[in-house]
Design a protein around this motif. Structure first.
Motif, PDB file in Angstrom:
ATOM      1  N   VAL A 120      20.489  74.662  44.880  1.00 19.64           N
ATOM      2  CA  VAL A 120      19.899  73.977  43.732  1.00 19.64           C
ATOM      3  C   VAL A 120      19.618  72.510  44.042  1.00 19.64           C
ATOM      4  N   ASP A 121      20.325  71.948  45.007  1.00 16.46           N
ATOM      5  CA  ASP A 121      20.072  70.559  45.400  1.00 16.46           C
ATOM      6  C   ASP A 121      18.702  70.389  46.059  1.00 16.46           C
ATOM      7  N   GLN A 122      18.122  71.490  46.563  1.00 20.64           N
ATOM      8  CA  GLN A 122      16.803  71.441  47.188  1.00 20.64           C
ATOM      9  C   GLN A 122      15.672  71.435  46.158  1.00 20.64           C
ATOM     10  N   GLU A 127       8.474  66.402  37.885  1.00 17.46           N
ATOM     11  CA  GLU A 127       7.868  65.091  37.668  1.00 17.46           C
ATOM     12  C   GLU A 127       7.567  64.383  38.982  1.00 17.46           C
ATOM     13  N   SER A 128       8.186  64.843  40.081  1.00 14.59           N
ATOM     14  CA  SER A 128       8.044  64.154  41.365  1.00 14.59           C
ATOM     15  C   SER A 128       6.732  64.442  42.087  1.00 14.59           C
ATOM     16  N   ILE A 129       5.921  65.379  41.572  1.00 16.56           N
ATOM     17  CA  ILE A 129       4.649  65.653  42.243  1.00 16.56           C
ATOM     18  C   ILE A 129       3.489  65.527  41.272  1.00 16.56           C
ATOM     19  N   ASP A 130       2.326  65.295  41.832  1.00 13.51           N
ATOM     20  CA  ASP A 130       1.094  65.248  41.059  1.00 13.51           C
ATOM     21  C   ASP A 130       0.502  66.658  41.110  1.00 13.51           C
ATOM     22  N   SER A 131       0.344  67.292  39.959  1.00 15.12           N
ATOM     23  CA  SER A 131      -0.107  68.678  39.926  1.00 15.12           C
ATOM     24  C   SER A 131      -1.153  68.878  38.845  1.00 15.12           C
ATOM     25  N   VAL A 132      -2.059  69.820  39.099  1.00 12.53           N
ATOM     26  CA  VAL A 132      -3.039  70.190  38.079  1.00 12.53           C
ATOM     27  C   VAL A 132      -2.410  71.122  37.038  1.00 12.53           C
ATOM     28  N   ILE A 133      -1.225  71.627  37.340  1.00 12.05           N
ATOM     29  CA  ILE A 133      -0.518  72.518  36.419  1.00 12.05           C
ATOM     30  C   ILE A 133       0.312  71.666  35.468  1.00 12.05           C
ATOM     31  N   SER A 134       0.278  72.009  34.197  1.00  8.94           N
ATOM     32  CA  SER A 134       1.054  71.286  33.193  1.00  8.94           C
ATOM     33  C   SER A 134       2.531  71.286  33.575  1.00  8.94           C
ATOM     34  N   LYS A 135       3.161  70.136  33.494  1.00 12.08           N
ATOM     35  CA  LYS A 135       4.573  69.982  33.888  1.00 12.08           C
ATOM     36  C   LYS A 135       5.500  70.882  33.062  1.00 12.08           C
ATOM     37  N   GLU A 136       5.098  71.215  31.836  1.00 11.41           N
ATOM     38  CA  GLU A 136       5.940  72.074  30.995  1.00 11.41           C
ATOM     39  C   GLU A 136       6.056  73.492  31.565  1.00 11.41           C
ATOM     40  N   TYR A 137       5.145  73.883  32.452  1.00  7.62           N
ATOM     41  CA  TYR A 137       5.169  75.203  33.062  1.00  7.62           C
ATOM     42  C   TYR A 137       6.032  75.251  34.316  1.00  7.62           C
ATOM     43  N   LEU A 138       6.531  74.107  34.747  1.00  7.28           N
ATOM     44  CA  LEU A 138       7.250  74.029  36.015  1.00  7.28           C
ATOM     45  C   LEU A 138       8.739  73.794  35.809  1.00  7.28           C
ATOM     46  N   GLN A 139       9.554  74.471  36.630  1.00  6.04           N
ATOM     47  CA  GLN A 139      10.989  74.210  36.634  1.00  6.04           C
ATOM     48  C   GLN A 139      11.356  73.237  37.740  1.00  6.04           C
ATOM     49  N   GLY A 140      10.519  73.160  38.753  1.00  9.81           N
ATOM     50  CA  GLY A 140      10.800  72.251  39.853  1.00  9.81           C
ATOM     51  C   GLY A 140       9.981  72.598  41.074  1.00  9.81           C
ATOM     52  N   ILE A 141      10.254  71.869  42.146  1.00  5.60           N
ATOM     53  CA  ILE A 141       9.547  72.013  43.413  1.00  5.60           C
ATOM     54  C   ILE A 141      10.582  72.138  44.524  1.00  5.60           C
ATOM     55  N   VAL A 142      10.340  73.054  45.462  1.00  7.19           N
ATOM     56  CA  VAL A 142      11.187  73.177  46.644  1.00  7.19           C
ATOM     57  C   VAL A 142      10.349  72.792  47.855  1.00  7.19           C
ATOM     58  N   ARG A 143      10.846  71.846  48.635  1.00  8.44           N
ATOM     59  CA  ARG A 143      10.190  71.465  49.889  1.00  8.44           C
ATOM     60  C   ARG A 143      10.908  72.216  51.009  1.00  8.44           C
ATOM     61  N   LEU A 149       5.390  73.354  50.204  1.00  6.09           N
ATOM     62  CA  LEU A 149       5.918  73.197  48.855  1.00  6.09           C
ATOM     63  C   LEU A 149       5.918  74.552  48.167  1.00  6.09           C
ATOM     64  N   ILE A 150       6.991  74.857  47.460  1.00  8.80           N
ATOM     65  CA  ILE A 150       7.082  76.052  46.635  1.00  8.80           C
ATOM     66  C   ILE A 150       7.273  75.572  45.202  1.00  8.80           C
TER      67      ILE A 150
END
Length: 166
Positions: A120-122, A127-143, A149-150
């Motif tokens: 989970v630390d990964q 909020e840390s990325i610029d995305s065309v997808i609405s942030k409300e649809y995202l739980q996070g990003i894995v590098r 990026l996942i």
């Protein structure tokens, strides 16, 4: 863990380790980008049948319904819902059947890549990325270690599942 298709289910293998809590994710492709959903929400992965029965007056992102061993499952085009175009159905395209808040539905994906366990630390904030997808649809990003990026999706928000339960 291998991705299981058709008549089998995908099991949740999230676990607490000495390094902290881990999440197991199903990674899939949409438009040559990597997305993921927690395995605990996935019932199974199936090939796209010859036909999906259209539903009159359904929103554009609803492809229709399929009969999966006697159960009628609505199938959504997640790319349309996220304003990314429409999934081109190919040989490796799949329907990922999800159970969210006791509601079962399928989403079309270009292809299923892998099941991956991450600490989970990964998982970084969306909020840390610029995305065309609405942030409300995202739980996070894995590098990943190789720089990919996942994007971890919140399918309950994408399809507004919680509104069906009120």
């Amino acid at each position: 863990m291998a991705v299981k298709e058709s008549t089998s289910t995908v099991e949740d293998t999230s676990q607490e380790t000495k390094n902290g809590k881990e999440k197991t994710l199903l990674v899939f492709d949409l438009f040559e980008e990597h997305y993921a959903i927690e395995v605990s929400k996935i019932k199974e992965i199936v090939r796209i049948p010859e036909s999906i029965t259209r539903v009159p007056n359904a929103p554009a992102y609803v492809c229709g319904v399929i009969n999966l061993r006697g159960t009628v499952i609505p199938v959504m085009d997640i790319a349309v819902k996220m304003n990314r175009g429409k999934i081109e159905r190919r040989g490796e395209s799949r329907i990922v059947v999800i159970e969210e808040e006791d509601i079962v539905f399928g989403i079309l994906v270009d292809s299923v890549r892998e099941v991956r366990t991450v600490n989970v630390d990964q998982i970084e904030s969306a909020e840390s990325i610029d995305s065309v997808i609405s942030k409300e649809y995202l739980q996070g990003i894995v590098r990943t270690k190789d720089g990919d990026l996942i994007v971890l999706l919140d399918v309950a928000s994408i399809f507004d599942i919680r509104s069906y339960l009120e």
